[in-house]
Design an enzyme around this catalytic site. Structure first.
Site, PDB file in Angstrom:
ATOM      1  N   LYS A 109       0.874  -1.191   0.000  1.00 56.26           N
ATOM      2  CA  LYS A 109       0.000   0.000   0.000  1.00 56.26           C
ATOM      3  C   LYS A 109       0.900   1.226   0.000  1.00 56.26           C
ATOM      4  O   LYS A 109       1.409   1.640   1.042  1.00 56.26           O
ATOM      5  CB  LYS A 109      -0.918   0.034   1.225  1.00 56.26           C
ATOM      6  CG  LYS A 109      -1.988   1.128   1.050  1.00 56.26           C
ATOM      7  CD  LYS A 109      -2.489   1.721   2.331  1.00 56.26           C
ATOM      8  CE  LYS A 109      -1.650   2.832   2.898  1.00 56.26           C
ATOM      9  NZ  LYS A 109      -1.539   4.070   2.085  1.00 56.26           N
ATOM     10  N   GLU A 165       9.536   1.407  10.937  1.00 54.50           N
ATOM     11  CA  GLU A 165      10.590   2.429  10.798  1.00 54.50           C
ATOM     12  C   GLU A 165       9.853   3.754  10.936  1.00 54.50           C
ATOM     13  O   GLU A 165       9.170   4.188  10.023  1.00 54.50           O
ATOM     14  CB  GLU A 165      11.260   2.248   9.434  1.00 54.50           C
ATOM     15  CG  GLU A 165      12.612   2.888   9.344  1.00 54.50           C
ATOM     16  CD  GLU A 165      12.515   4.269   8.755  1.00 54.50           C
ATOM     17  OE1 GLU A 165      12.397   5.222   9.563  1.00 54.50           O
ATOM     18  OE2 GLU A 165      12.537   4.401   7.531  1.00 54.50           O
ATOM     19  N   CYS A 223      13.263  10.752   7.715  1.00 55.43           N
ATOM     20  CA  CYS A 223      13.236  10.408   9.147  1.00 55.43           C
ATOM     21  C   CYS A 223      14.620  10.553   9.775  1.00 55.43           C
ATOM     22  O   CYS A 223      14.748  10.594  10.993  1.00 55.43           O
ATOM     23  CB  CYS A 223      12.774   8.972   9.338  1.00 55.43           C
ATOM     24  SG  CYS A 223      11.151   8.703   8.698  1.00 55.43           S
ATOM     25  N   GLU A 277       9.333  15.994  15.387  1.00 49.95           N
ATOM     26  CA  GLU A 277      10.013  15.987  14.092  1.00 49.95           C
ATOM     27  C   GLU A 277       9.416  17.091  13.208  1.00 49.95           C
ATOM     28  O   GLU A 277       8.216  17.064  12.908  1.00 49.95           O
ATOM     29  CB  GLU A 277       9.753  14.618  13.453  1.00 49.95           C
ATOM     30  CG  GLU A 277      10.725  14.196  12.430  1.00 49.95           C
ATOM     31  CD  GLU A 277      10.441  12.772  11.964  1.00 49.95           C
ATOM     32  OE1 GLU A 277       9.324  12.265  12.143  1.00 49.95           O
ATOM     33  OE2 GLU A 277      11.376  12.176  11.401  1.00 49.95           O
TER      34      GLU A 277
HETATM   35  C1  SIN Z   1      13.265   7.720   5.736  1.00 48.52           C
HETATM   36  O1  SIN Z   1      13.111   8.922   5.737  1.00 48.52           O
HETATM   37  O2  SIN Z   1      12.497   6.985   6.361  1.00 48.52           O
HETATM   38  C2  SIN Z   1      14.349   7.030   4.951  1.00 48.52           C
HETATM   39  C3  SIN Z   1      15.548   7.840   4.751  1.00 48.52           C
HETATM   40  C4  SIN Z   1      16.684   7.052   4.155  1.00 48.52           C
HETATM   41  O3  SIN Z   1      16.543   5.908   3.725  1.00 48.52           O
HETATM   42  O4  SIN Z   1      17.775   7.609   4.141  1.00 48.52           O
END
Ligand code: SIN
Length: 526
Positions: free
Chosen positions: A222, A297, A331, A428
């Site tokens: 998805k 993640e 992230c 964040e």
């Molecule tokens: C993410 O923002 O979850 C992944 C970033 C990355 O793979 O460097």
């Protein structure tokens, strides 16, 4: 610096031999064509079969059963790029059944056979890296060089796991009785629900699907409703690469309905998710009912610590790279820049000069290194964090407001005199805003850095080897960059401590997430 960042990802692309496919003749485009208007780009992508708008179930492209569609917008100008099928629970159930039926034959292929098909897929992804990059820029907004870099990065997971497919080893355990033999087998978990975000429309899919398929699992993907087109194009290439119908399915549209169907089905044995911590927690709760395996993640709150003894140039490059990659929408982007008092003025002044020069604009325009944010809600969130910090005494050093280009563009921003208690340092920001916090001692920096529920990535800049080890060990984070702001690669484990998630992606560790361990005890062998 951003140029160097793009070069790095492009080197990854160029490293590999590209095998031409016979199945699709949609040749790579020249750079000149990349700046063409969205409409002609869309019609060209359509004519070469890479603009799919239906879901993929059991090897067939299908509309939503009730005919509903959802628009996909270009965040740089608000234009509608395409309308895609808006699917829900019925389509998801059928996709799960297709994946379930495909599981036995796929998992029984030899590892070498699965490996070859994955390798074909990798080759096709690389062969079409420019078209895929264009799709990413169209629907996600990142600059075209960065988007093509993402294709190289994304494809590298398919190549890596095509190789690892052949290395899923078991064990023989020394027996406890003379007539016994003890074995450990590793077997695929089964059907996997793959839920992915919009910030890396390709790489977050391949990082999950690569190891899943390599092990013998089948998947229902998805993708984000904001960026389904890249996922669908990648799925089309997967079909062409010889990955059998039903092994890889894609449904998109009504996220809660699709998510619930994946969670409720006893046939889905694992959920893997990249996205917000709030949704990750919901998926974890939902997966408990059928005791599915879960890999998450989730969000980060990365500290980037610049010590007095850092090489200023290295710290600047690293901080720019980790903060402004994908306009701050990753992230692992630095969320807090912690600068020691002795280097604070020098660093913030040089950092401000560099950030002022970052060119903002449509990702297809020459020289642009900062694209738009994904949508209006993202801009409002970023701006509210900035306003909150200002109201509590922080000082805007660069930027600090919406960009004059309008739409969802935001000025690359630096805010000084930030305190770790401010909203912008607690959550964040996911945008091009660098909050700078001043600290005095190493102990204080570690304390501030660890004072968060998140624990994905952290960065330190220092010329001291002893300090590098000391601080890297003390940081409660799954990934630590030392004098380096770009740490992501297919060969290393990616994942977080605390509420940043569960499990690791990429690398040899990434395979374990899709495997069950079976102990076989054979008696009466004497
Ligand atoms: C993410 O923002 O979850 C992944 C970033 C990355 O793979 O460097």
């Amino acid at each position: 610096m951003m140029k160097r960042m793009m070069m790095l990802t492009r080197t990854v692309v160029n490293r590999f031999t590209i095998v031409q496919s016979h199945s699709l003749r949609c040749h790579s485009q020249s750079r000149r064509q990349m700046s063409m208007g969205s409409e002609s780009l869309v019609s060209r992508l359509k004519s070469c079969g890479l603009l799919q708008t239906k879901g993929l179930i059991g090897g067939k492209w299908v509309d939503a059963y009730d005919g509903r569609t959802i628009e996909v917008h270009n965040p740089a100008n608000g234009q509608v790029i395409a309308s895609v099928a808006c699917m829900g629970d019925k389509e998801t159930k059928d996709a799960i059944s297709a994946a379930y039926d495909a599981f036995a034959p796929w998992s029984k292929l030899t590892a070498a056979d699965r490996s070859n098909r994955l390798r074909n897929w990798y080759n096709l992804l690389i062969q079409h890296k420019e078209e895929l990059g264009q799709l990413i820029t169209l629907e996600q907004g990142k600059p075209i060089k960065e988007a093509i870099g993402e294709v190289g990065y994304g494809a590298s997971f398919i190549e890596f796991f095509a190789e690892e497919a052949k290395r899923v080893y078991g064990d023989i355990i020394p027996a406890t009785l003379p007539d016994r033999r003890l074995f450990v087998l590793k077997q695929p978990v089964g059907v996997v629900g793959v839920v992915t975000p919009w910030n890396f429309p390709l790489a977050m899919i391949t990082r999950k699907v690569g190891p899943a398929l390599a092990c013998g699992c089948t998947v229902v993907i998805k993708p984000s409703e904001f960026t389904p087109l890249t996922a669908l194009a990648a799925a089309e290439l997967a079909l062409q690469s010889g990955i059998p119908p039903g092994v890889l399915n894609v449904v998109m549209g009504d996220a809660p309905k699709i998510g619930n169907s994946l969670l409720e089905s006893p046939q889905v044995r694992k959920i893997t998710f990249t996205g917000s911590t709030a949704i990750g927690k919901k998926l974890m709760v939902g997966a408990a009912e059928t005791v599915k395996k879960v890999s998450l993640e989730l969000g980060g709150n990365a500290p980037c610590i610049v010590f007095d003894d850092a090489d200023l140039e290295v710290a600047l490059k690293g901080s720019l790279a980790t903060k402004f990659r994908n306009s701050g929408q990753t992230c692992v982007c630095a969320n807090r820049i912690l600068v020691q008092e002795g280097i604070y003025e020098k660093f913030t002044s040089a950092f401000s000069n560099a950030v002022q020069d970052l060119k903002v604009g449509n990702g297809f325009s020459e020289g642009v290194v900062q694209g738009p944010l994904i949508n209006e809600a993202a801009v409002q969130k970023v701006d509210s964090f900035v306003q909150d910090a200002i109201s509590k005494g922080a000082k805007v050093l660069v930027g600090g407001k919406r960009h004059s280009l309008g739409f969802t563009f935001y000025e690359p921003t630096i805010i000084g005199d930030v305190k770790n208690e401010m909203l912008i340092a607690r959550q964040e920001v996911f945008g091009p805003v660098a909050p700078v916090i001043r600290f005095k001692t190493e102990e204080e920096a570690i304390q501030i850095a660890n004072d968060t529920n998140a624990g994905l990535a952290a960065y330190i800049f220092t010329n001291s080897m002893k300090r590098s080890w000391r601080v890297a060990e003390a940081l409660e984070y799954g990934i630590v960059g030392v004098n380096e702001g770009l740490v992501s690669t297919e060969v290393a484990p990616f994942g977080g401590y605390k509420q940043s998630g569960l499990g690791r992606e990429g690398s040899k560790y990434g395979l374990d997430e899709y495997l069950e361990i079976k102990y076989v005890c054979m008696g009466n062998m004497g």
